[in-house]
Design a protein around this motif. Structure first.
Motif, PDB file in Angstrom:
ATOM      1  N   LEU A 103      15.709  39.777  60.725  1.00 29.70           N
ATOM      2  CA  LEU A 103      15.334  40.623  61.955  1.00 29.70           C
ATOM      3  C   LEU A 103      13.890  41.566  61.920  1.00 29.70           C
ATOM      4  O   LEU A 103      13.196  41.582  62.516  1.00 29.70           O
ATOM      5  CB  LEU A 103      16.347  41.462  62.316  1.00 29.70           C
ATOM      6  CG  LEU A 103      17.812  40.971  62.653  1.00 29.70           C
ATOM      7  CD1 LEU A 103      18.793  42.109  63.111  1.00 29.70           C
ATOM      8  CD2 LEU A 103      17.481  40.030  63.840  1.00 29.70           C
ATOM      9  N   GLY A 104      13.748  41.791  60.462  1.00 31.41           N
ATOM     10  CA  GLY A 104      12.608  42.415  60.344  1.00 31.41           C
ATOM     11  C   GLY A 104      11.189  41.650  60.310  1.00 31.41           C
ATOM     12  O   GLY A 104      10.132  42.532  60.526  1.00 31.41           O
ATOM     13  N   ASP A 105      11.290  40.534  60.243  1.00 34.36           N
ATOM     14  CA  ASP A 105      10.255  39.450  60.479  1.00 34.36           C
ATOM     15  C   ASP A 105       9.901  39.149  61.781  1.00 34.36           C
ATOM     16  O   ASP A 105       9.434  38.336  62.103  1.00 34.36           O
ATOM     17  CB  ASP A 105      10.167  38.293  59.446  1.00 34.36           C
ATOM     18  CG  ASP A 105      10.131  38.748  57.949  1.00 34.36           C
ATOM     19  OD1 ASP A 105       9.192  39.610  57.745  1.00 34.36           O
ATOM     20  OD2 ASP A 105      11.082  38.212  57.238  1.00 34.36           O
ATOM     21  N   GLY A 106      11.027  39.463  62.856  1.00 39.48           N
ATOM     22  CA  GLY A 106      10.603  39.270  64.343  1.00 39.48           C
ATOM     23  C   GLY A 106      11.466  38.144  64.596  1.00 39.48           C
ATOM     24  O   GLY A 106      11.486  37.743  65.802  1.00 39.48           O
ATOM     25  N   ASP A 107      12.617  37.579  63.991  1.00 38.39           N
ATOM     26  CA  ASP A 107      13.314  36.490  64.393  1.00 38.39           C
ATOM     27  C   ASP A 107      14.322  37.121  65.442  1.00 38.39           C
ATOM     28  O   ASP A 107      14.611  38.401  65.042  1.00 38.39           O
ATOM     29  CB  ASP A 107      14.235  36.098  63.217  1.00 38.39           C
ATOM     30  CG  ASP A 107      13.410  34.819  62.719  1.00 38.39           C
ATOM     31  OD1 ASP A 107      12.252  34.545  63.341  1.00 38.39           O
ATOM     32  OD2 ASP A 107      13.576  34.332  61.541  1.00 38.39           O
TER      33      ASP A 107
END
Length: 738
Positions: free
Chosen positions: A259-263
């Motif tokens: 989630l932290g990478d935008g997924d």
């Protein structure tokens, strides 16, 4: 029987109107008339005249594609809001950035950039050479073969005798044919070589032209510096061409999925995260109960069922591991039970919660008084939902490290109590720093000097009041105080006892154990008597707050703590092991804490924040409400006021005497310690008290020296009275002091 005639039904009215048949009570039908038959005939006539409505055809939209959504998820309406689009824009941006990082990761350089440049130069040269040479070589080989065959055919035709006739003719034709084929092969070879040279020149221009132009142009423009820049650019281009990407197929998204990478939050991502956190096994999967969704705040939420046999407590204990697997901070992840042991609700905030500017406190919007018998506003949780608690028949403990926001958190409760004019405030500030000083005018009892002895006396007075309350309840035949009973009997109004920095009082060598015992008595017995006790301290360990007292405080509010053990001293033993640790609260989240007041689990909330100016504004409103309600506590009474409240005639006389001393001193501009008896008798007469000199003299017994005139009255023949003697008489008789 009379038939009421009906008007014709308009064409626009779809429903028919039946005729109404009314039987008049004063008229009886004739015996030879069939009433029932007349009614039926009338109804048939009406129905016959009304045409049935034509059927309505519903429009059918033939353009609807029932498979329009395909495999895409159904998006709720709020996802089309500006906040939803902003959230998706952020996801798109982070996904593109992650893709670029993934591409960079694949560009490995194992032996240095010089080797990479050499490899790039070879690749460029090989591209310039190309594969056209193979065609040229093939054409040359064909030409050579056909040329040899043509020579052999020509030799055979030349040496064939003419006498053979037909053979000579056939040999000549074969020689011509092979010669023609050889000429065509030679032409094709020449064409292939020409095409090869042309293509190679074009590629050489593409490959070698820009470097030569960069170096030569840079040299002509700025000399050696420009040539060096062109050379460096050429080197960078050659190194880029010589990169060595991975040739095997690999799923790079699996390594970078978070989630932290935008997924997006999805079932595969959740399975991988829970497996990485060792919550579930490598061969187990989660069951999605509520599909992952984004809210307007940009946070992901979902409800999942853990595999059979895995309790929710295991996931709640692994918040740190889950946060690392999801690529976010621990404080951004909230895991709680949802209905049953194996079902959890996972909530992941987009950013670190409670770091934005606090909103305007809800108490500022209230125009009238609050109701301390009802629910008290505390503040928003991580989802933005406002939380409130009830403190009736309860007590509380607020703890946390210095600077965690205990004063601001305490204001939410203190201001709610202050704005209810029925609540009696007893406050003690063990810090002595002035945080509670603005509340002092509203308090009936206030200890702000961090004096353990004074607080112990205040605690004993609270216990005595508790006993009086129980005596009154027993007389009234009631078991506990409720709102209606407190409204009827003002002496049973709610009382809030607030102790700030409890550690200072309980660790005192002389009064510490006495204070602990008194607080335990007040907390355990005072709830039913309408006494609410709250304690605030930095670390309520067993050395600060005895466990027998701490366990009685039912409301626990743990602000940021330095260790999980410190958090457990507030929330209770085992809370950190169950996934509820105030250690996970970041220092930027001031005023945030785990509140355990209602329900089975603590919740992370942020206290409503009020600035110093807003606190003063609310306290001014509270003072007005209490003044109108007549519950504003009085300040220290002067000596004359204390005397008049006694209701004694002698006390009223001495009160007037003390007032006269004060009035004469104010007029003279200096403190007068002696006045003539005649002046005092005249003042008593003016106030309506008919007192003789003998009675005043008997009331205030003086020595001969005290009767003599002094100061401004020197030379007077009348006797007078010393102020000190008057005050000594008051103290000796009633125990009152100025």
């Amino acid at each position: 029987m009379t038939e009421i005639q009906q008007t014709p039904t308009p064409a626009s009215t779809p429903a028919p109107t039946l005729a109404t048949v009314t039987l008049l009570p004063t008229v009886r039908p004739a015996d030879d008339v069939d009433t029932e038959a007349a009614v039926l005939d009338s109804a048939r006539q009406v129905l016959a005249d009304v045409a049935a409505p034509a059927p309505v055809e519903m429009p059918v939209d033939k353009t609807v594609d029932l498979d329009a959504f395909d495999d895409a998820p159904l998006l709720p309406a709020w996802m089309k809001s500006p906040e939803g689009w902003a959230a998706y824009a952020g996801v798109f941006y982070r996904a593109r950035r992650r893709g670029f990082r993934r591409w960079v990761r694949r560009q490995n350089t194992e032996r240095g950039h010089v080797r990479q440049f050499g490899r790039g130069s070879r690749r460029a040269h090989e591209w310039v050479i190309g594969f056209e040479g193979v065609r040229v070589q093939g054409a040359a080989h064909t030409a050579h073969v056909l040329t040899r065959e043509a020579r052999a055919a020509a030799r055979s035709a030349r040496f064939t005798p003419r006498i053979l006739g037909t053979k000579k003719e056939l040999a000549m034709k074969a020689a011509e044919k092979t010669q023609k084929a050889a000429e065509e092969a030679v032409a094709l070879h020449k064409k292939a070589r020409k095409d090869r040279n042309r293509v190679r020149n074009l590629r050489a221009g593409v490959v070698y032209g820009p470097p030569l132009a960069a170096i030569g142009g840079g040299y002509l423009a700025t000399g050696l510096l420009g040539a060096a820049a062109g050379t460096l650019a050429t080197f960078a281009g050659g190194a880029f061409a010589g990169r060595s990407p991975y040739e095997e197929e690999a799923d790079w998204s699996a390594d970078w999925r978070s989630l932290g990478d935008g997924d997006r939050m999805s079932a595969p991502l959740l399975d991988a995260s829970f497996k990485a956190a060792k919550v579930i096994g490598s061969d187990e999967t989660l069951r999605i109960v509520q599909m992952p969704m984004l809210d307007a705040r940009g946070a992901w939420s979902t409800v999942v069922d853990l595999p059979p046999g895995i309790p929710a407590k295991k996931a709640m204990r692994s918040v740190d591991e889950l946060a690392a697997a999801l690529g976010v901070e621990t404080a951004q992840v909230s895991v709680s039970k949802k209905g049953r042991s194996g079902r959890i609700e996972l909530y992941v905030s987009k950013d670190l919660p409670f770091t934005e500017k606090a909103k305007r406190g809800p108490l500022l919007a209230i125009e009238g008084a609050t109701n301390f018998w009802g629910r008290i506003s505390i503040g928003p949780d991580v989802r933005g939902l406002h939380q409130s608690i009830a403190v009736v028949e309860r007590s509380g403990l607020v703890g946390g490290e210095p600077g965690a926001g205990k004063s601001a958190s305490g204001n939410t409760i203190l201001l709610s109590a202050a704005l209810d004019p029925r609540v009696i405030l007893w406050l003690a500030d063990g810090k002595g720093g002035g945080d509670l000083e603005p509340f002092e005018p509203l308090c009936e009892e206030f200890e702000g000097d961090a004096d353990p002895e004074a607080f112990y006396e205040m605690l004993q007075a609270a216990i005595a009041d508790m006993k009086r309350r129980y005596a009154l309840l027993k007389k009234l035949g009631k078991r506990k105080v409720d709102e209606s009973l407190a409204n009827k009997h003002p002496e049973l109004r709610q009382k809030l006892v607030w102790v700030d920095e409890l550690m200072f009082y309980t660790t005192d060598e002389e009064y510490g154990k006495k204070i602990t015992k008194g607080l335990r008595n007040l907390v355990s017995r005072g709830r039913a008597a309408g006494i609410v006790t709250f304690c605030a301290t930095q670390k309520p360990g067993s050395d600060v707050v005895d466990t027998s007292l701490r366990d009685l405080l039912s409301i626990r509010w743990a602000l940021r703590c330095t260790t999980p053990e410190a958090s457990d001293t507030i929330l209770g033993k085992g809370a950190a092991a169950s996934g509820y640790s105030a250690k996970n609260i970041e220092s930027e989240m001031r005023g945030a804490g785990l509140l355990w007041a209602e329900g089975t689990n603590p919740i992370l909330v942020r206290a409503d924040y009020y600035t110093d100016d807003q606190v003063n504004e609310l306290l001014e409103r509270a003072a007005d409400l209490r003044a109108k309600a007549g519950t504003m506590p009085r300040g220290p009474l002067s000596l004359p006021q204390q005397l008049r409240e006694l209701g004694d005639d002698d006390a009223r006389i001495l009160a007037a005497v003390v007032d006269e001393f004060a009035a004469r001193s104010a007029a003279a501009g200096e403190e007068l310690d002696w006045l003539p008896g005649a002046v005092l008798l005249a003042a008593l007469k003016d106030t309506g008290l008919d007192v003789t000199a003998e009675k005043l003299g008997a009331l205030v017994v003086r020595t001969e020296d005290e009767k003599k005139a002094n100061g401004a009255w020197e030379g007077s023949r009348v006797s007078g009275y010393l102020l000190a003697r008057v005050e000594a008489t008051i103290t000796g008789r009633w125990g009152l002091t100025a």
